[in-house]
Design an enzyme around this catalytic site. Structure first.
Site, PDB file in Angstrom:
ATOM      1  N   ASP A 257       0.827  -1.220   0.000  1.00 57.07           N
ATOM      2  CA  ASP A 257       0.000   0.000   0.000  1.00 57.07           C
ATOM      3  C   ASP A 257       0.856   1.263   0.000  1.00 57.07           C
ATOM      4  O   ASP A 257       1.956   1.276   0.551  1.00 57.07           O
ATOM      5  CB  ASP A 257      -0.925  -0.025   1.229  1.00 57.07           C
ATOM      6  CG  ASP A 257      -2.096   0.931   1.076  1.00 57.07           C
ATOM      7  OD1 ASP A 257      -2.384   1.352  -0.069  1.00 57.07           O
ATOM      8  OD2 ASP A 257      -2.716   1.264   2.101  1.00 57.07           O
ATOM      9  N   GLY A 258       0.318   2.315  -0.621  1.00 65.81           N
ATOM     10  CA  GLY A 258       0.968   3.622  -0.579  1.00 65.81           C
ATOM     11  C   GLY A 258       1.493   4.112  -1.918  1.00 65.81           C
ATOM     12  O   GLY A 258       2.139   5.159  -1.986  1.00 65.81           O
ATOM     13  N   ASN A 259       1.194   3.395  -2.992  1.00 66.76           N
ATOM     14  CA  ASN A 259       1.683   3.814  -4.319  1.00 66.76           C
ATOM     15  C   ASN A 259       1.130   5.186  -4.718  1.00 66.76           C
ATOM     16  O   ASN A 259       1.845   6.022  -5.251  1.00 66.76           O
ATOM     17  CB  ASN A 259       1.245   2.810  -5.400  1.00 66.76           C
ATOM     18  CG  ASN A 259       1.843   1.440  -5.191  1.00 66.76           C
ATOM     19  OD1 ASN A 259       2.681   1.257  -4.318  1.00 66.76           O
ATOM     20  ND2 ASN A 259       1.395   0.474  -5.988  1.00 66.76           N
TER      21      ASN A 259
ATOM     22  N   HIS B   5       2.247   3.223  -9.106  1.00 61.96           N
ATOM     23  CA  HIS B   5       2.106   1.771  -9.303  1.00 61.96           C
ATOM     24  C   HIS B   5       3.324   1.216 -10.050  1.00 61.96           C
ATOM     25  O   HIS B   5       3.845   0.161  -9.699  1.00 61.96           O
ATOM     26  CB  HIS B   5       0.816   1.452 -10.067  1.00 61.96           C
ATOM     27  CG  HIS B   5      -0.423   1.858  -9.321  1.00 61.96           C
ATOM     28  ND1 HIS B   5      -0.613   1.547  -7.993  1.00 61.96           N
ATOM     29  CD2 HIS B   5      -1.526   2.554  -9.702  1.00 61.96           C
ATOM     30  CE1 HIS B   5      -1.783   2.022  -7.591  1.00 61.96           C
ATOM     31  NE2 HIS B   5      -2.347   2.644  -8.614  1.00 61.96           N
TER      32      HIS B   5
ATOM     33  N   SER C 166      -7.518  -5.619  -5.220  1.00 60.74           N
ATOM     34  CA  SER C 166      -8.665  -6.132  -4.462  1.00 60.74           C
ATOM     35  C   SER C 166      -9.932  -6.061  -5.316  1.00 60.74           C
ATOM     36  O   SER C 166      -9.988  -5.312  -6.301  1.00 60.74           O
ATOM     37  CB  SER C 166      -8.862  -5.323  -3.176  1.00 60.74           C
ATOM     38  OG  SER C 166      -9.430  -4.067  -3.468  1.00 60.74           O
ATOM     39  N   THR C 167     -10.948  -6.813  -4.915  1.00 53.98           N
ATOM     40  CA  THR C 167     -12.223  -6.736  -5.650  1.00 53.98           C
ATOM     41  C   THR C 167     -12.780  -5.306  -5.578  1.00 53.98           C
ATOM     42  O   THR C 167     -13.445  -4.853  -6.501  1.00 53.98           O
ATOM     43  CB  THR C 167     -13.268  -7.717  -5.077  1.00 53.98           C
ATOM     44  OG1 THR C 167     -13.428  -7.458  -3.691  1.00 53.98           O
ATOM     45  CG2 THR C 167     -12.861  -9.162  -5.257  1.00 53.98           C
ATOM     46  N   GLU C 168     -12.455  -4.597  -4.485  1.00 59.05           N
ATOM     47  CA  GLU C 168     -12.938  -3.222  -4.326  1.00 59.05           C
ATOM     48  C   GLU C 168     -12.182  -2.246  -5.240  1.00 59.05           C
ATOM     49  O   GLU C 168     -12.686  -1.170  -5.570  1.00 59.05           O
ATOM     50  CB  GLU C 168     -12.784  -2.768  -2.863  1.00 59.05           C
ATOM     51  CG  GLU C 168     -13.747  -3.419  -1.885  1.00 59.05           C
ATOM     52  CD  GLU C 168     -13.328  -4.821  -1.428  1.00 59.05           C
ATOM     53  OE1 GLU C 168     -12.183  -5.233  -1.719  1.00 59.05           O
ATOM     54  OE2 GLU C 168     -14.149  -5.507  -0.795  1.00 59.05           O
TER      55      GLU C 168
ATOM     56  N   LEU D  99      10.615 -20.933  -3.989  1.00 53.12           N
ATOM     57  CA  LEU D  99       9.612 -20.119  -3.301  1.00 53.12           C
ATOM     58  C   LEU D  99       8.340 -20.078  -4.145  1.00 53.12           C
ATOM     59  O   LEU D  99       8.411 -20.046  -5.372  1.00 53.12           O
ATOM     60  CB  LEU D  99      10.158 -18.698  -3.100  1.00 53.12           C
ATOM     61  CG  LEU D  99       9.249 -17.635  -2.500  1.00 53.12           C
ATOM     62  CD1 LEU D  99      10.075 -16.671  -1.645  1.00 53.12           C
ATOM     63  CD2 LEU D  99       8.484 -16.831  -3.550  1.00 53.12           C
TER      64      LEU D  99
ATOM     65  N   ARG E 150       1.817  -4.638   6.218  1.00 56.93           N
ATOM     66  CA  ARG E 150       1.127  -3.655   5.379  1.00 56.93           C
ATOM     67  C   ARG E 150       1.934  -2.372   5.409  1.00 56.93           C
ATOM     68  O   ARG E 150       2.158  -1.792   6.472  1.00 56.93           O
ATOM     69  CB  ARG E 150      -0.293  -3.361   5.881  1.00 56.93           C
ATOM     70  CG  ARG E 150      -0.975  -2.327   4.962  1.00 56.93           C
ATOM     71  CD  ARG E 150      -2.396  -2.028   5.320  1.00 56.93           C
ATOM     72  NE  ARG E 150      -3.009  -1.189   4.290  1.00 56.93           N
ATOM     73  CZ  ARG E 150      -4.261  -1.263   3.893  1.00 56.93           C
ATOM     74  NH1 ARG E 150      -5.058  -2.132   4.458  1.00 56.93           N
ATOM     75  NH2 ARG E 150      -4.727  -0.456   2.954  1.00 56.93           N
TER      76      ARG E 150
ATOM     77  N   ARG F  37      -4.937  -1.728   8.877  1.00 57.18           N
ATOM     78  CA  ARG F  37      -6.144  -2.519   8.622  1.00 57.18           C
ATOM     79  C   ARG F  37      -5.810  -3.583   7.588  1.00 57.18           C
ATOM     80  O   ARG F  37      -4.808  -3.497   6.883  1.00 57.18           O
ATOM     81  CB  ARG F  37      -7.303  -1.634   8.142  1.00 57.18           C
ATOM     82  CG  ARG F  37      -6.988  -0.823   6.907  1.00 57.18           C
ATOM     83  CD  ARG F  37      -8.211  -0.013   6.421  1.00 57.18           C
ATOM     84  NE  ARG F  37      -7.828   0.906   5.363  1.00 57.18           N
ATOM     85  CZ  ARG F  37      -7.488   2.181   5.558  1.00 57.18           C
ATOM     86  NH1 ARG F  37      -7.506   2.697   6.772  1.00 57.18           N
ATOM     87  NH2 ARG F  37      -7.132   2.954   4.540  1.00 57.18           N
TER      88      ARG F  37
ATOM     89  N   SER G 149      -8.112  -4.629   5.149  1.00 57.19           N
ATOM     90  CA  SER G 149      -8.778  -4.366   3.868  1.00 57.19           C
ATOM     91  C   SER G 149      -9.154  -5.647   3.114  1.00 57.19           C
ATOM     92  O   SER G 149      -8.793  -5.824   1.949  1.00 57.19           O
ATOM     93  CB  SER G 149      -7.914  -3.464   2.974  1.00 57.19           C
ATOM     94  OG  SER G 149      -7.655  -2.244   3.621  1.00 57.19           O
TER      95      SER G 149
HETATM   96  C1  IPE Z   1      -5.574  -2.774  -0.218  1.00 54.07           C
HETATM   97  O1  IPE Z   1      -5.233  -1.451  -0.375  1.00 54.07           O
HETATM   98  C2  IPE Z   1      -5.498  -3.480  -1.540  1.00 54.07           C
HETATM   99  C3  IPE Z   1      -4.175  -3.632  -2.109  1.00 54.07           C
HETATM  100  C4  IPE Z   1      -3.032  -3.237  -1.580  1.00 54.07           C
HETATM  101  C5  IPE Z   1      -4.137  -4.301  -3.380  1.00 54.07           C
HETATM  102  P1  IPE Z   1      -6.323  -0.304  -0.592  1.00 54.07           P
HETATM  103  O2  IPE Z   1      -5.574   0.964  -0.682  1.00 54.07           O
HETATM  104  O3  IPE Z   1      -7.204  -0.641  -1.723  1.00 54.07           O
HETATM  105  O4  IPE Z   1      -7.167  -0.383   0.760  1.00 54.07           O
HETATM  106  P2  IPE Z   1      -7.943   0.750   1.568  1.00 54.07           P
HETATM  107  O5  IPE Z   1      -8.908   1.375   0.622  1.00 54.07           O
HETATM  108  O6  IPE Z   1      -6.929   1.721   2.053  1.00 54.07           O
HETATM  109  O7  IPE Z   1      -8.587   0.026   2.710  1.00 54.07           O
HETATM  110  C1  IPE Z   2      -1.686   0.109  -3.372  1.00 58.67           C
HETATM  111  O1  IPE Z   2      -1.428   1.475  -3.399  1.00 58.67           O
HETATM  112  C2  IPE Z   2      -1.843  -0.466  -4.755  1.00 58.67           C
HETATM  113  C3  IPE Z   2      -3.208  -0.903  -5.081  1.00 58.67           C
HETATM  114  C4  IPE Z   2      -4.235  -0.851  -4.279  1.00 58.67           C
HETATM  115  C5  IPE Z   2      -3.428  -1.448  -6.410  1.00 58.67           C
HETATM  116  P1  IPE Z   2      -2.603   2.532  -3.427  1.00 58.67           P
HETATM  117  O2  IPE Z   2      -2.938   2.849  -4.830  1.00 58.67           O
HETATM  118  O3  IPE Z   2      -3.735   2.086  -2.579  1.00 58.67           O
HETATM  119  O4  IPE Z   2      -1.890   3.776  -2.749  1.00 58.67           O
HETATM  120  P2  IPE Z   2      -2.542   4.840  -1.757  1.00 58.67           P
HETATM  121  O5  IPE Z   2      -3.115   4.077  -0.597  1.00 58.67           O
HETATM  122  O6  IPE Z   2      -3.614   5.556  -2.525  1.00 58.67           O
HETATM  123  O7  IPE Z   2      -1.406   5.711  -1.369  1.00 58.67           O
HETATM  124 MG    MG Z   3      -4.170   2.315  -0.619  1.00 56.81          MG
END
Ligand code: IPE
Ligand code: IPE
Ligand code: MG
Length: 239
Positions: A16-18, A33, A61-63, A127, A184, A190, A192
């Site tokens: 997370d955090g891209n 990304h 994620s599905t979301e 692996l 994470r 969380r 997620s």
């Molecule tokens: C979780 O990250 C899904 C992935 C890292 C692929 P999200 O950025 O989508 O999650 P929320 O919205 O912060 O819970």
């Molecule tokens: C995680 O990074 C990658 C995916 C969910 C695909 P985000 O795109 O959620 O990065 P933030 O949370 O918005 O910084």
């Molecule tokens: Mg995110």
């Protein structure tokens, strides 16, 4: 888990955090990304070096389908590019690539690329890299319950025969052990919708680093953090 060296057998990462990484630099989210690919390579190298046997990466994620179309499209393109470009190095390292999640929602092109990398790396023994793509835990559990209900309906299974193992074996993750450590990045604390069933006794770690800045050193820190944890599984130590 190898108790002696305290190395987790299975590490799972919510990458997370891209988006924030890109926004901080005045760039498009998609560039974040793209910058998230090198940390995948670094994590794989570090995991292999430590003797981790299973590495699960939450990539989509599905979301996440609800994000702007341009971002979703860029992610799909990135998945295709990655599996093609990374194949030789994955094969060289003995990495076997598998997938969890529902692949039927992906375009034919993406599905083909995923099947191809699974086929090309099928004999990897160092692996197993498990990519969570169009994955969510609730969807996975729902599909598992449907499979079990079908077995009950056909008379193959009696309701009272259903045990925890029945559900574990009906999940996408059936072939592999539960994660020992879930990391994470980006400081969010969380899950997620990630591995909710499988995370029952996982150690959790939430470093502040944004995913594109995650390095082999960060992975080493995760392993060190894990080694300090005292896993009790509900028991009393030494008894
Ligand atoms: C979780 O990250 C899904 C992935 C890292 C692929 P999200 O950025 O989508 O999650 P929320 O919205 O912060 O819970
Ligand atoms: C995680 O990074 C990658 C995916 C969910 C695909 P985000 O795109 O959620 O990065 P933030 O949370 O918005 O910084
Ligand atoms: Mg995110």
């Amino acid at each position: 888990m190898s108790e002696q060296k305290r190395i987790p057998q299975h590490v799972a990462i919510i990458m997370d955090g891209n988006g924030r990484w890109a926004e901080l630099r005045g760039k498009e989210r998609c560039e974040g990304h793209a910058a998230g690919v090198e940390p995948v390579r670094a994590s794989l190298r570090a995991a292999v070096r430590h003797g981790v046997k299973f590495l699960t990466l939450y990539a989509f994620s599905t979301e996440n389908w609800g994000r702007p179309a341009a971002e979703v499209d860029a992610l799909m393109e990135l998945f295709c590019q990655c599996v093609v470009n990374e194949a030789p190095e994955l094969i060289r390292q003995g990495v076997r690539v598998c997938m969890i999640g529902e692949r039927s929602r992906f375009s034919e092109k993406v599905q083909k690329a995923l099947s191809e990398i699974e086929r090309q790396t099928a004999s990897g023994e160092t692996l197993t890299l498990i990519l969570a793509l169009n994955y969510s835990s609730r969807s996975e559990i729902t599909r598992a319950v449907q499979r079990i209900a079908h077995r009950v309906a056909t008379g193959e299974l009696a309701p009272e025969q259903i045990c925890e193992e029945t559900l574990s074996q009906a999940l996408d993750t059936a072939p592999w052990p539960d994660p020992d450590l879930i990391v994470r990045t980006s400081g969010e604390q969380r899950l997620s919708n990630f591995l909710l069933w499988q995370a029952s006794y996982a150690e959790l770690w939430f470093p502040e680093v944004l995913w594109p800045d995650f390095t082999e050193k960060e992975f080493d820190r995760a392993i060190e953090e894990y080694a300090r944890r005292d896993r009790r599984f509900g028991l009393v130590k030494g008894k």
